[in-house]
Design a protein around this motif. Sequence first.
Motif, short mmCIF file in Angstrom:
data_model
loop_
_atom_site.label_atom_id
_atom_site.label_comp_id
_atom_site.label_asym_id
_atom_site.label_seq_id
_atom_site.Cartn_x
_atom_site.Cartn_y
_atom_site.Cartn_z
N CYS A 10 60.46 43.63 -39.15
CA CYS A 10 60.94 44.96 -39.52
C CYS A 10 59.96 46.05 -39.11
CB CYS A 10 61.18 45.03 -41.03
SG CYS A 10 62.40 43.84 -41.63
N GLY A 11 58.93 45.68 -38.36
CA GLY A 11 57.96 46.65 -37.87
C GLY A 11 56.94 47.08 -38.91
N ILE A 12 56.76 46.27 -39.94
CA ILE A 12 55.80 46.59 -41.00
C ILE A 12 54.66 45.58 -40.96
CG2 ILE A 12 55.45 46.76 -43.50
CD1 ILE A 12 58.37 47.66 -43.73
N LYS A 13 53.45 46.07 -40.83
CA LYS A 13 52.29 45.19 -40.74
C LYS A 13 51.72 44.95 -42.13
CE LYS A 13 47.81 44.62 -38.46
NZ LYS A 13 46.81 45.24 -37.55
N LEU A 14 51.62 43.68 -42.51
CA LEU A 14 51.08 43.29 -43.81
C LEU A 14 49.97 42.27 -43.62
CD1 LEU A 14 54.41 42.81 -45.84
CD2 LEU A 14 52.87 44.78 -45.89
N PRO A 15 49.08 42.15 -44.60
CA PRO A 15 48.02 41.14 -44.49
C PRO A 15 48.59 39.73 -44.58
CG PRO A 15 47.99 42.16 -46.66
CD PRO A 15 48.96 42.96 -45.82
N CYS A 16 47.82 38.77 -44.14
CA CYS A 16 48.23 37.37 -44.15
C CYS A 16 48.23 36.87 -45.60
CB CYS A 16 47.27 36.55 -43.29
SG CYS A 16 47.72 34.82 -43.16
N PHE A 17 49.42 36.61 -46.13
CA PHE A 17 49.56 36.30 -47.55
C PHE A 17 49.97 34.86 -47.83
CE2 PHE A 17 53.64 37.39 -45.87
CZ PHE A 17 54.50 36.48 -46.46
N ASP A 18 50.37 34.11 -46.80
CA ASP A 18 50.92 32.77 -47.04
C ASP A 18 49.88 31.70 -46.77
OD1 ASP A 18 50.77 32.76 -44.29
OD2 ASP A 18 52.92 32.97 -43.97
N PHE A 19 50.32 30.45 -46.59
CA PHE A 19 49.37 29.35 -46.43
C PHE A 19 48.70 29.31 -45.06
CE2 PHE A 19 52.15 27.39 -49.81
CZ PHE A 19 51.23 27.61 -50.83
N ASP A 42 47.84 44.28 -52.85
CA ASP A 42 46.38 44.20 -52.92
C ASP A 42 45.80 43.76 -51.57
OD1 ASP A 42 46.04 44.85 -55.74
OD2 ASP A 42 47.02 42.94 -56.15
N PRO A 43 44.49 43.93 -51.39
CA PRO A 43 43.85 43.47 -50.15
C PRO A 43 43.77 41.93 -50.15
CG PRO A 43 42.21 44.38 -51.66
CD PRO A 43 43.55 44.65 -52.27
N ILE A 44 44.87 41.31 -49.79
CA ILE A 44 45.05 39.87 -49.93
C ILE A 44 43.96 39.06 -49.22
CG2 ILE A 44 46.61 37.95 -49.41
CD1 ILE A 44 47.59 39.78 -51.67
N GLU A 45 43.62 39.45 -48.01
CA GLU A 45 42.65 38.67 -47.24
C GLU A 45 41.25 38.79 -47.83
OE1 GLU A 45 43.70 40.49 -43.58
OE2 GLU A 45 44.95 38.81 -42.93
N GLU A 46 40.88 39.99 -48.29
CA GLU A 46 39.54 40.18 -48.88
C GLU A 46 39.40 39.42 -50.19
OE1 GLU A 46 41.47 42.43 -47.58
OE2 GLU A 46 40.35 44.03 -46.57
N ILE A 47 40.47 39.40 -50.99
CA ILE A 47 40.43 38.63 -52.24
C ILE A 47 40.29 37.14 -51.91
CG2 ILE A 47 41.73 37.98 -54.31
CD1 ILE A 47 43.05 40.73 -54.22
N GLY A 48 40.94 36.72 -50.84
CA GLY A 48 40.83 35.32 -50.42
C GLY A 48 39.40 34.92 -50.10
N GLU A 49 38.64 35.85 -49.56
CA GLU A 49 37.24 35.54 -49.26
C GLU A 49 36.44 35.29 -50.54
OE1 GLU A 49 35.66 34.93 -46.34
OE2 GLU A 49 37.75 34.89 -45.68
N ASP A 84 40.11 46.95 -55.91
CA ASP A 84 38.90 46.87 -55.10
C ASP A 84 38.30 45.48 -55.28
OD1 ASP A 84 36.37 47.00 -53.97
OD2 ASP A 84 35.91 48.99 -54.77
N PRO A 85 38.24 44.66 -54.22
CA PRO A 85 37.71 43.30 -54.35
C PRO A 85 36.30 43.26 -54.92
CG PRO A 85 38.79 43.56 -52.24
CD PRO A 85 38.72 44.94 -52.85
N ARG A 86 35.52 44.31 -54.70
CA ARG A 86 34.17 44.34 -55.24
C ARG A 86 34.18 44.36 -56.76
NH1 ARG A 86 32.12 49.43 -51.87
NH2 ARG A 86 34.18 50.06 -52.63
N LYS A 87 35.18 45.05 -57.32
CA LYS A 87 35.29 45.08 -58.78
C LYS A 87 35.79 43.74 -59.32
CE LYS A 87 35.78 50.07 -59.09
NZ LYS A 87 36.58 51.24 -59.52
N MET A 88 36.61 43.06 -58.54
CA MET A 88 37.03 41.71 -58.93
C MET A 88 35.85 40.76 -58.89
SD MET A 88 40.82 41.14 -57.26
CE MET A 88 40.98 39.53 -58.03
N LYS A 89 35.03 40.91 -57.86
CA LYS A 89 33.85 40.05 -57.72
C LYS A 89 32.94 40.16 -58.92
CE LYS A 89 29.84 39.22 -54.73
NZ LYS A 89 29.12 39.64 -53.49
N SER A 90 32.79 41.37 -59.46
CA SER A 90 31.89 41.57 -60.60
C SER A 90 32.38 40.87 -61.86
CB SER A 90 31.73 43.07 -60.87
OG SER A 90 32.93 43.62 -61.38
#
Length: 317
Positions: free
Chosen positions: A94-103, A61-68, A33-39
Motif C-alpha cells: 500500500c506504499g506505507i513503510k513500516l519497521p520489521c515487526f514479524d519473525f 512503537d520503534p519495533i526494531e529498537e525495542i527488539g535490540e 522511547d526505547p531508552r526509557k524502556m531500557k531504564s
Amino acid sequence: MPVTAHAAFSKAAFYYGMRTRCAPVDPRTGAVDPRKMKSLINSNTVCVVGSMPNYPYGTYDPIEEIGELARKYNIGYHVDCCLGGFLVPFAKDCGIKLPCFDFSNPNVTSISIDPHKYGVAPKGLSVVLFKNRDLRAGCIFSITTWPGGIYATPTHAGSRGGAPSVGGWVSMLHYGKEGYKKIANEIMQGVKKAGEELKKIPDIQVVGDPCIAALGFLSTSPKINVYDLCDRIASKGWHPSAIQIPPGIHLSVTAYNLPKLDSFIQDVKWAVEDIKKNPPSKKSGMAQLYGSAATLPESLVNEGAKLVIDSILALKQ
C-alpha cells in the motif's frame, strides 16, 4: 512496556502475580522511547512489548529498537498486532513503510493477532504466534493423574465452541490475500486522510502520524473540554471512544465508517465551534465521568470499576 500497550498485559500480570513496568510515550508522536524502556529492565524482566499499532492513538512503537533491548538482555519480545494483524502485512503493497515487526526480525519471539478485527472474523477468535515450538510448549497444559482421564489444553479456556474458528476460516477463504490487501489499503489510506484533515481543525491535535487502523486526537484549547467534544460528536450519531492521560478521543476506522469519514471531519469541526459558541453550563456525560474520576484516588476509581462489573454479574434477589 509502553504505557499505551494494551490493558490486557496488565490483566495478565494481575492473574499471574507479576508486575508491569510502563514507560511513557512521546506526547507528540505517541511512540515510546526505547531508552526509557531500557531504564525499567532489571534481572526480573521476562519480556518487552511493542505495539503495532497501539489502541489509543493508532501509532506504532520503534519495533526494531525495542527488539535490540530483547537481544541485549536475552529476554522475550512480544509484538502486539491485535489491531493491525490483518493490515500491517500489506503496508508495503500500500506504499506505507513500516519497521520489521514479524519473525523476520530475529528478536521477536511472539506476536498476537485478532482476526475478529480487520480479518472480518467472528468475535472470540484471537491468535498468538510463537517463534518456535519450544516457546509454544509453555502454553500447553496436561495432567495424566486426574480420575476423569488424561486432560490437555493449549490455552486457558477449557471448553470452547468451534464456531469462531470456523467463521474465521470461512472469512479467510472468502477474502483471500487480495481481498485483505484491498481492505488494508482502504483502511490505512482512510486513517491517513482523516488524520491529515483533523490536523487542519483549529484547537485539535492529532497524536503522531497514524496510518494503520485508528487515530487519537486531543484539544489544545483550555476552552474546549475534549470529553464535551466527544459527547457533541456522539450527538451526531457517532460512537467515538474517550481516552485518558491525556484526555482525548479515539476513532477506529472500519469498513462501516470509512465512506463517512468526510462527514465525521465536518461533525468534529461543528462540535468545536459549537462548544465555543455554547459552552456547557455544567459537566455531563463523558466530561462528568472522566472529570470526576480525575479528582479521585486511583485506588478508589479502580474499586469503583470493579463494583460496576460485580453489579452486572449479581443475580437479582
